[in-house]
Design a protein around this motif. Sequence first.
Motif, short mmCIF file in Angstrom:
data_model
loop_
_atom_site.label_atom_id
_atom_site.label_comp_id
_atom_site.label_asym_id
_atom_site.label_seq_id
_atom_site.Cartn_x
_atom_site.Cartn_y
_atom_site.Cartn_z
N GLY A 1 0.80 -1.21 0.00
CA GLY A 1 0.00 0.00 0.00
C GLY A 1 0.83 1.26 0.00
N LYS A 2 1.91 1.26 -0.78
CA LYS A 2 2.81 2.41 -0.82
C LYS A 2 3.15 2.76 -2.27
CE LYS A 2 4.97 1.54 3.68
NZ LYS A 2 4.54 2.79 4.33
N VAL A 3 3.57 4.00 -2.47
CA VAL A 3 4.03 4.47 -3.77
C VAL A 3 5.52 4.80 -3.68
CG1 VAL A 3 1.81 5.37 -4.57
CG2 VAL A 3 3.27 6.82 -3.15
N PRO A 4 6.19 4.77 -4.83
CA PRO A 4 5.71 4.56 -6.19
C PRO A 4 5.64 3.09 -6.56
CG PRO A 4 8.04 5.06 -6.26
CD PRO A 4 7.63 5.16 -4.81
N VAL A 5 4.96 2.84 -7.68
CA VAL A 5 4.90 1.51 -8.28
C VAL A 5 5.15 1.66 -9.77
CG1 VAL A 5 3.49 -0.53 -8.75
CG2 VAL A 5 3.27 0.65 -6.55
N LEU A 6 5.98 0.81 -10.31
CA LEU A 6 6.21 0.75 -11.76
C LEU A 6 5.42 -0.42 -12.32
CD1 LEU A 6 7.74 1.61 -14.36
CD2 LEU A 6 9.62 0.10 -13.62
N GLU A 7 4.58 -0.13 -13.31
CA GLU A 7 3.76 -1.17 -13.93
C GLU A 7 4.30 -1.50 -15.32
OE1 GLU A 7 -0.95 -2.01 -15.04
OE2 GLU A 7 -0.38 -0.23 -13.88
N PHE A 8 4.33 -2.78 -15.66
CA PHE A 8 4.83 -3.24 -16.95
C PHE A 8 3.68 -3.69 -17.85
CE2 PHE A 8 8.36 -3.72 -14.02
CZ PHE A 8 9.44 -3.26 -14.75
N ASP A 9 3.99 -3.87 -19.13
CA ASP A 9 2.96 -4.21 -20.11
C ASP A 9 2.37 -5.60 -19.93
OD1 ASP A 9 5.25 -5.53 -20.93
OD2 ASP A 9 5.16 -4.86 -23.02
N ASP A 10 3.05 -6.46 -19.18
CA ASP A 10 2.51 -7.80 -18.94
C ASP A 10 1.69 -7.87 -17.65
OD1 ASP A 10 4.47 -7.61 -17.02
OD2 ASP A 10 5.49 -9.48 -17.54
N GLY A 11 1.48 -6.70 -17.02
CA GLY A 11 0.70 -6.64 -15.79
C GLY A 11 1.51 -6.79 -14.52
N SER A 12 2.79 -7.12 -14.64
CA SER A 12 3.64 -7.23 -13.45
C SER A 12 4.03 -5.85 -12.95
CB SER A 12 4.90 -8.05 -13.76
OG SER A 12 5.69 -7.39 -14.72
N THR A 13 4.49 -5.79 -11.72
CA THR A 13 4.85 -4.51 -11.12
C THR A 13 6.18 -4.61 -10.38
OG1 THR A 13 3.63 -4.98 -9.07
CG2 THR A 13 2.43 -3.82 -10.81
N LEU A 14 6.75 -3.47 -10.15
CA LEU A 14 7.96 -3.35 -9.34
C LEU A 14 7.74 -2.23 -8.36
CD1 LEU A 14 10.92 -4.47 -9.15
CD2 LEU A 14 11.60 -2.56 -10.62
N TRP A 15 7.98 -2.51 -7.07
CA TRP A 15 7.87 -1.46 -6.08
C TRP A 15 9.18 -1.36 -5.31
CZ3 TRP A 15 7.82 -4.94 -1.98
CH2 TRP A 15 7.06 -6.10 -2.11
N GLU A 16 9.27 -0.30 -4.52
CA GLU A 16 10.46 0.21 -3.82
C GLU A 16 11.17 1.21 -4.74
OE1 GLU A 16 11.03 -0.03 -0.63
OE2 GLU A 16 9.35 -1.42 -0.43
N SER A 17 11.15 2.46 -4.30
CA SER A 17 11.56 3.58 -5.16
C SER A 17 12.98 3.45 -5.71
CB SER A 17 11.42 4.89 -4.39
OG SER A 17 12.20 4.90 -3.21
N ASN A 18 13.92 3.04 -4.88
CA ASN A 18 15.31 2.97 -5.34
C ASN A 18 15.50 1.87 -6.38
OD1 ASN A 18 16.02 5.11 -3.68
ND2 ASN A 18 16.60 3.78 -1.98
N VAL A 19 14.78 0.78 -6.22
CA VAL A 19 14.85 -0.30 -7.21
C VAL A 19 14.25 0.17 -8.53
CG1 VAL A 19 14.14 -2.65 -7.74
CG2 VAL A 19 14.76 -2.04 -5.40
N ILE A 20 13.15 0.91 -8.45
CA ILE A 20 12.54 1.45 -9.67
C ILE A 20 13.50 2.39 -10.38
CG2 ILE A 20 10.67 2.90 -10.56
CD1 ILE A 20 8.92 1.81 -8.26
N LEU A 21 14.16 3.26 -9.62
CA LEU A 21 15.15 4.16 -10.21
C LEU A 21 16.19 3.38 -11.01
CD1 LEU A 21 16.17 6.74 -7.42
CD2 LEU A 21 14.87 7.21 -9.51
N ASN A 22 16.75 2.37 -10.39
CA ASN A 22 17.83 1.62 -11.02
C ASN A 22 17.34 0.83 -12.22
OD1 ASN A 22 19.50 2.64 -9.04
ND2 ASN A 22 19.35 0.84 -7.73
N ARG A 23 16.14 0.29 -12.11
CA ARG A 23 15.57 -0.47 -13.23
C ARG A 23 15.34 0.44 -14.43
NH1 ARG A 23 14.83 -4.01 -16.70
NH2 ARG A 23 12.97 -5.31 -16.84
N LEU A 24 14.73 1.59 -14.22
CA LEU A 24 14.46 2.50 -15.33
C LEU A 24 15.74 3.05 -15.94
CD1 LEU A 24 11.34 4.46 -14.03
CD2 LEU A 24 11.41 2.72 -15.82
N ALA A 25 16.69 3.41 -15.09
CA ALA A 25 17.96 3.91 -15.61
C ALA A 25 18.69 2.82 -16.39
CB ALA A 25 18.84 4.43 -14.48
N GLY A 26 18.56 1.57 -15.94
CA GLY A 26 19.17 0.46 -16.64
C GLY A 26 18.53 0.21 -17.99
N ILE A 27 17.20 0.26 -18.05
CA ILE A 27 16.49 0.09 -19.32
C ILE A 27 16.91 1.17 -20.31
CG2 ILE A 27 14.21 0.24 -20.41
CD1 ILE A 27 13.09 -1.10 -17.87
#
Length: 204
Positions: free
Chosen positions: A53-79
């Motif tokens: 029940g926290k933000v942010p959340v990254l949503e993908f086209d297959d319906g999966s999600t990634l949460w925890e802000s620092n992990v999202i940062l690194n994932r997006l920067a990596g992509i």
Amino acid sequence: MTPVKLHVFPPSPNSRKVIFLNAHLDLNLPLEMVDLRSGAQKAPDFLVLNPNGKVPVLEFDDGSTLWESNVILNRLAGIAESDLWPRSDQRYDILRWQSWEAAHWTPACAPYIGYHLFNDTSINLDAAAETFHRFAAVLDGHLKGRDWLAGAEMTTADISVGAILALRAACHYPLDGYANITAWMARLEAVKGWSAADEMMRAA
């Protein structure tokens, strides 16, 4: 998997991290507002995305999600193949500062947010100051002679640690005397994307 959406609440420092990155890297990911004031984070549909029940959340086209802000940062920067998340052992230094932010820096700042933004006058700011100064001294000392936290250029470490300082005026963090933090924040605030996050925070 392709990222398709970010679920955020702009006044939240953790949301600010990913809003800033989205603007800085021109990712143009749609931003879905999750109004924490109305309890939207507790809605069943949102809890499917993040059971915490926290933000942010990254949503993908297959319906999966990634949460925890620092992990999202690194994932997006990596992509994006951005140097904000370099393909080298420098990542361990970045992760060190991101872990420090989550374990020490954000908890040190949190009492000031509670007191000044949520009017929780039960918080003892004298006690909070002791913890704040302990970790502010660590950050200020590390920044002596450095422009950025982990290497010669800005990385996701700077975004992670700096985001909560966007509230420093409103929350009256006791930052007097920390010249290296002040100079570092001036550099961070001059980077493309910071003002966009400011505007979203004010508009929310």
